[in-house]
Design an enzyme around this catalytic site. Structure first.
Site, mmCIF file in Angstrom:
data_model
loop_
_atom_site.group_PDB
_atom_site.id
_atom_site.type_symbol
_atom_site.label_atom_id
_atom_site.label_comp_id
_atom_site.label_asym_id
_atom_site.label_seq_id
_atom_site.Cartn_x
_atom_site.Cartn_y
_atom_site.Cartn_z
ATOM 1 N N ASN A 71 0.825 -1.059 0.010
ATOM 2 C CA ASN A 71 -0.067 -0.082 0.149
ATOM 3 C C ASN A 71 1.035 1.277 0.011
ATOM 4 O OD1 ASN A 71 -0.555 1.991 2.491
ATOM 5 N ND2 ASN A 71 0.154 0.067 3.351
ATOM 6 N N CYS A 132 6.384 5.282 8.994
ATOM 7 C CA CYS A 132 5.639 5.322 7.539
ATOM 8 C C CYS A 132 6.493 5.222 6.361
ATOM 9 C CB CYS A 132 4.413 6.196 7.498
ATOM 10 S SG CYS A 132 3.471 5.958 5.978
ATOM 11 N N GLY A 218 0.653 -8.157 5.636
ATOM 12 C CA GLY A 218 0.086 -9.414 5.377
ATOM 13 C C GLY A 218 1.028 -10.506 5.784
#
Length: 322
Positions: A71, A132, A218
């Site tokens: 992402n 981030c 994930g």
């Protein structure tokens, strides 16, 4: 059968149970109300907010990968003032702990944001996103022990709420960074944020993400996350929230045994919106099946002195009706 004790503590932060949602995967909780019983969760971490509004990165912003997802949202949000006005009142009436997640471009911005949230004593904690990989500056604080300690200390001085430092795996050695977060006053560290990666369309000779690179999450990153939780838990006396590839009760228990006192569920929420609530229910069942009366008995119980002769893996059996 007596219900096992699920309550855990991370410094000054007390949680009903160790299952939280991960920032960036649960919106501001309002979007999930029809899927999740919030009272079943240990806590909710809403989407990261910044001091000023951000439009985020150019699309495409997400792409599926083998056993994971990339992402590059870029912290798209309406800013802290809008969060306080429109989202925080709803969040604070939920029957669960709420941990606000903030990100800044400078240490002063982090301090100002922490100060603005300080009056909201019903907040359970503030999580500092200093890791981030999708915005310029956002990851820099978490890659350097000195800057990590400074930003945590600035927020600690501006706010009496418990502070969680969310750290990046994109470093050579995360232990000094975790130590610096503790020294700066962090009540706990969140391990880990996403791994920096990219995907390409070879036919077009172009990267798929509009920002070229993004954060990998994930199941693919679970082994890395477990390794980092293990390293930090053995070297730094600070509570840990484990993050990375958690989708089953076995994943939860793996992190707890390795040294995490709580976990955050992220990417799995995209394909199973109630996964965090289901895991909260399954945790009690799993503990009962093992004769464990208190989840804290599991935390950090990993044994390194006795390896099994035959490394066969056994999965915890949980009724599908939960």
């Amino acid at each position: 059968m007596t219900e096992p004790t699920l309550q855990v503590r991370l410094g000054r932060l007390s949680l009903r149970n160790p299952i939280l949602t991960a920032s960036g995967t649960f919106g501001y909780a309002r979007e999930m109300a029809s899927y999740v019983d919030f009272s079943s969760l240990g806590g909710v971490v809403p989407k990261t907010v910044t001091l000023e509004p951000r439009i985020g990165n150019p699309p495409p912003r997400t792409v599926e990968t083998a056993s994971g997802m990339l992402n590059s949202i870029g912290l798209d949000n309406d800013g802290l003032d809008t969060f306080i006005e429109k989202h925080l009142p709803y969040l604070l009436q939920l029957d669960t702990a709420v941990v606000a997640n903030i990100a800044g471009r400078t240490i002063d911005e982090y301090s100002v944001m922490a100060g603005k949230l300080a009056p909201f004593s019903d907040l359970a904690a503030i999580e500092l996103n200093i890791s981030c990989p999708n915005v310029s500056g956002g990851v820099d604080f978490g890659t350097n022990p000195e800057s990590t300690e400074k930003v945590v200390a600035a927020c600690r001085n501006a706010c009496d709420l418990p502070i969680l430092a969310k750290l990046t795996p994109n470093v050579t050695n995360i232990v000094p960074v975790a130590e610096a977060a503790k020294n700066g006053g962090a009540d706990a560290v969140s391990l880990i944020n996403t791994l920096q990666g990219m995907a390409v369309n070879w036919r077009a000779r172009k990267p798929i993400l509009g920002n070229v690179m993004g954060g990998l999450s994930g199941p693919a990153i679970k082994p890395v996350a477990l390794r980092i939780v293990h390293q930090v838990s053995r070297a730094v006396d600070v509570p840990i929230i484990g993050i990375g590839g958690i989708s089953t009760i076995d994943d939860v228990l793996d992190f707890l045994v390795t040294g995490a006192s709580a976990v955050q569920v992220g990417t799995a929420t995209f394909y199973n919106p109630n996964v965090s609530g289901t895991l909260s229910q399954q945790l009690a069942v799993a503990l009962n099946s093992e004769g464990i009366s208190d989840v804290n008995q599991l935390i950090g119980s990993l044994r390194l002195d006795a390896q099994p002769k035959s490394p066969t893996l056994q999965k915890t059996t949980i009724p599908e009706t939960l």
